[in-house]
Design a protein around this motif. Sequence first.
Motif, mmCIF file in Angstrom:
data_model
loop_
_atom_site.group_PDB
_atom_site.id
_atom_site.type_symbol
_atom_site.label_atom_id
_atom_site.label_comp_id
_atom_site.label_asym_id
_atom_site.label_seq_id
_atom_site.Cartn_x
_atom_site.Cartn_y
_atom_site.Cartn_z
ATOM 1 N N LYS A 48 -39.860 -5.310 5.288
ATOM 2 C CA LYS A 48 -40.989 -4.486 5.734
ATOM 3 C C LYS A 48 -40.690 -3.019 5.492
ATOM 4 C CE LYS A 48 -43.474 -7.791 7.317
ATOM 5 N NZ LYS A 48 -44.750 -8.165 6.754
ATOM 6 N N ASN A 49 -39.413 -2.686 5.574
ATOM 7 C CA ASN A 49 -39.043 -1.280 5.380
ATOM 8 C C ASN A 49 -39.225 -0.850 3.932
ATOM 9 O OD1 ASN A 49 -36.484 0.442 4.346
ATOM 10 N ND2 ASN A 49 -37.347 1.218 6.248
ATOM 11 N N LYS A 50 -39.189 -1.845 3.039
ATOM 12 C CA LYS A 50 -39.196 -1.489 1.617
ATOM 13 C C LYS A 50 -40.477 -0.753 1.237
ATOM 14 C CE LYS A 50 -38.762 -3.311 -2.904
ATOM 15 N NZ LYS A 50 -39.220 -4.317 -3.791
ATOM 16 N N SER A 51 -40.340 0.308 0.508
ATOM 17 C CA SER A 51 -41.531 0.975 0.004
ATOM 18 C C SER A 51 -41.247 1.397 -1.429
ATOM 19 C CB SER A 51 -41.874 2.184 0.849
ATOM 20 O OG SER A 51 -40.751 3.014 0.903
ATOM 21 N N THR A 82 -25.466 2.408 4.425
ATOM 22 C CA THR A 82 -26.391 3.042 5.385
ATOM 23 C C THR A 82 -27.514 3.747 4.634
ATOM 24 O OG1 THR A 82 -24.641 3.464 6.990
ATOM 25 C CG2 THR A 82 -26.591 4.800 7.184
ATOM 26 N N PHE A 83 -28.727 3.637 5.144
ATOM 27 C CA PHE A 83 -29.822 4.424 4.572
ATOM 28 C C PHE A 83 -30.860 4.679 5.672
ATOM 29 C CE2 PHE A 83 -32.807 0.930 4.409
ATOM 30 C CZ PHE A 83 -31.972 -0.174 4.339
ATOM 31 N N ILE A 84 -31.820 5.567 5.352
ATOM 32 C CA ILE A 84 -32.848 5.914 6.337
ATOM 33 C C ILE A 84 -34.195 5.381 5.887
ATOM 34 C CG2 ILE A 84 -34.177 7.924 7.141
ATOM 35 C CD1 ILE A 84 -31.603 9.290 7.671
ATOM 36 N N GLY A 85 -34.991 4.881 6.796
ATOM 37 C CA GLY A 85 -36.313 4.374 6.430
ATOM 38 C C GLY A 85 -37.217 4.322 7.647
ATOM 39 N N GLU A 86 -38.503 4.034 7.395
ATOM 40 C CA GLU A 86 -39.496 3.950 8.472
ATOM 41 C C GLU A 86 -39.552 2.496 8.944
ATOM 42 O OE1 GLU A 86 -43.116 5.656 7.127
ATOM 43 O OE2 GLU A 86 -44.259 5.110 8.912
ATOM 44 N N ARG A 87 -39.690 2.300 10.245
ATOM 45 C CA ARG A 87 -39.809 0.925 10.763
ATOM 46 C C ARG A 87 -41.273 0.486 10.719
ATOM 47 N NH1 ARG A 87 -36.575 -0.891 15.095
ATOM 48 N NH2 ARG A 87 -38.043 -2.620 15.223
#
Length: 474
Positions: free
Chosen positions: A329-332, A239-244
Motif C-alpha cells: 500500500k505504501n508503494k507509489s 530503512t526508508f520513509i513513506g506515507e501510510r
Amino acid sequence: MKFSSNISQYDHAIVLGGSIGGIVTAAYLCKYFKRITIIESDDVLNDIFMKSTSSEILDYRCRLESPTSLGRSGVSQIYQIHGLHSEGYKILLELFPQLKDKLFNEYDIRTYSLKTECRLMNSGVLLNQDLTEDFDWLGIDRFTLEIVLRKELCLKFDKQIEWKYNTRVTDLIVDQSLNIVKGIKYRSKKNNNSLSFDMYGDFIIDCTGRNTSSPKWLKKNFNLIIPTVQVHFGCGYVTFIGERFRTDDPSLDSAAIIGAGVDSPNKNTGFITTPIRIIKTIDNNSLGILATFGIDCVNFEYPPNDSYENLLEWTKENLDSEYYTILTKNKSKKWPQNYILLGDAMCTFNPQYAQGMTHAFRQARELEKLFGESCHKLKDISHIFNRRASVITEECWLASTANDWKSPSLKVIETNKNGDVKVYQRSSDSTMTNHPQPRATLMMRFMQCFNMEIHNRITENFDTTICLRQINRK
Ligand SMILES: Cc1cc2nc3c(=O)[nH]c(=O)nc-3n(C[C@H](O)[C@H](O)[C@H](O)COP(=O)(O)OP(=O)(O)OC[C@H]3O[C@@H](n4cnc5c(N)ncnc54)[C@H](O)[C@@H]3O)c2cc1C
C-alpha cells in the motif's frame, strides 16, 4: 529542571562528540560546570542543521542521499529507523521542557500511546496488549531529533557551552604519575596536517560513539587494556520513509506503530514502522501519517536495497503477509526527475473564487525559493517542489471546493493512482443515477459551516478581514 546557584561548580568539562549522547550529557552537566566545551568532528552547526525549517529537514531526510553530503559523516546510522523508549523521552522533556511544544507545533510530530496505538509482535504474541500502565512513544526520526536537540541545547545554554566543530580529538593529555586525564589534543578535521592544539579540563567525557578511540588512547597513555567482547550476528537494516495508506485491515490501520521482532533461530527477519510526521491530506486512503519503515535481519539474511520491487518480493517470502500488505500500500510510482506541474496544470479551481492566478504565483515563488536555497541537486527539485507545492494547492482546494460540494447535482470523478475510476453523483431521486452519493469529509463540512458563519457575520457588518486573517494563520 532547576539550576540552583548553591551547587558548587567545577570549572570546565570537555565532551568529546556532539551527537545524541554528547548533547544530553552536556545539558545535564551544565548544572555542575561553569563552562562546557563540546568537540565534534562533523560540521554540525552549519546552516543546514541550524536554520532549516521542519519541512527542509524532512526534504534532506527523504532524499536518501548520504548524510555526508550535509557535513554529517560521523554517525552512519543517522538515517536508520530509531525508536525512542518512553524513559528516554521523559529524560529529554526533563532537560528541555519546551521540547514537546516545539515538536508538536513546529514539526508536526506527536506522541503515540503504546497501549492503544501500537502493535508490537514477537513470536506471534502481541507484546503491548496487557500493559497496566500506558507509555508515550515519540513519533520522530533520528535525524530530526538530533537536529532539534542540538538547536535546543544551543538556545538554552548559549553562554555556558562552546562548540568546536569540524574538529577531531586525536589523543589524551595525561599525567601518568597521578593516573589522571588532564585534557585532550585536537586538530581541524579538514586538514590532517593542521596544527595540533591542547585543551585542559576538570572532567572529560568520551561520547564519540561506537568507533571510539578510547581503548587505543588508554592503552598508549596508561598501558591500560580495556577488555572487550564482540558478538557478530549478521544484523542488517533497510530503512526508508513513506506515507501510510489504508490496508482494509482495521487492526493494522488503527496502529501507528507496528512491528514484529526477530526471534532467532526461528525467525531471522523483522519489520517495524514508526510515525515521524502528521501530514494533512485530502486523500481518503491516506492515514495522514508519514512513517519510517525498517526491515531488519540477523544471521546475515539481508533484505535487498537495490529496488523497491526486489524488497517487496523479499518481504513476501520472508515476513508475515500483513507487513507485505502495508508495504504494497505504501508503494507509489516515483515522480520523474526534472519535471513539475505548476498552477492550473497541477490543480484547477472554481473560477468564481478567483484564486487560480495567486495559486500559480505562490507555487512559482516556492520554486524560486527552492532554487535560491542552492543546496539542492537539480534532480531532487521536482520531488521537493511537489511536496511543498501540494501544501499550497490543498489549502486552495479546500477553500474553494467546500461550497462547490453543496451543489445539488454534484458529480465527483476520482481516479486513483492505479488508474481506477470511481464516479459519485448526487441526486434527490436515487433511481436517477447508478452512482453512489458523494460524501463530504469532516474537514469539508467544517469549512462549509465556517463559510456560512462568515457569510452570516458579513451581513451583520462583521470585520471580515480579521476573520480571514485568522483562517490564513490556520
Ligand atoms: C542500524 C541502527 C539502528 C539503531 N536503532 C536504534 C533505536 O531504535 N533506538 C535507539 O535508542 N538506538 C538505536 N541505535 C543506537 C543509536 O544510534 C546509538 O546508541 C546512538 O547514536 C549513540 O549515541 P552517541 O552520542 O553515544 O554516539 P554517536 O551517535 O555515534 O555519536 C558520536 C559522535 O562523535 C563524533 N566523533 C567521533 N569521533 C570523534 C573524534 N575523534 N573527535 C570528535 N568527535 C568525534 C561523531 O561525529 C558523532 O557525532 C541504532 C543503531 C544502529 C546502527
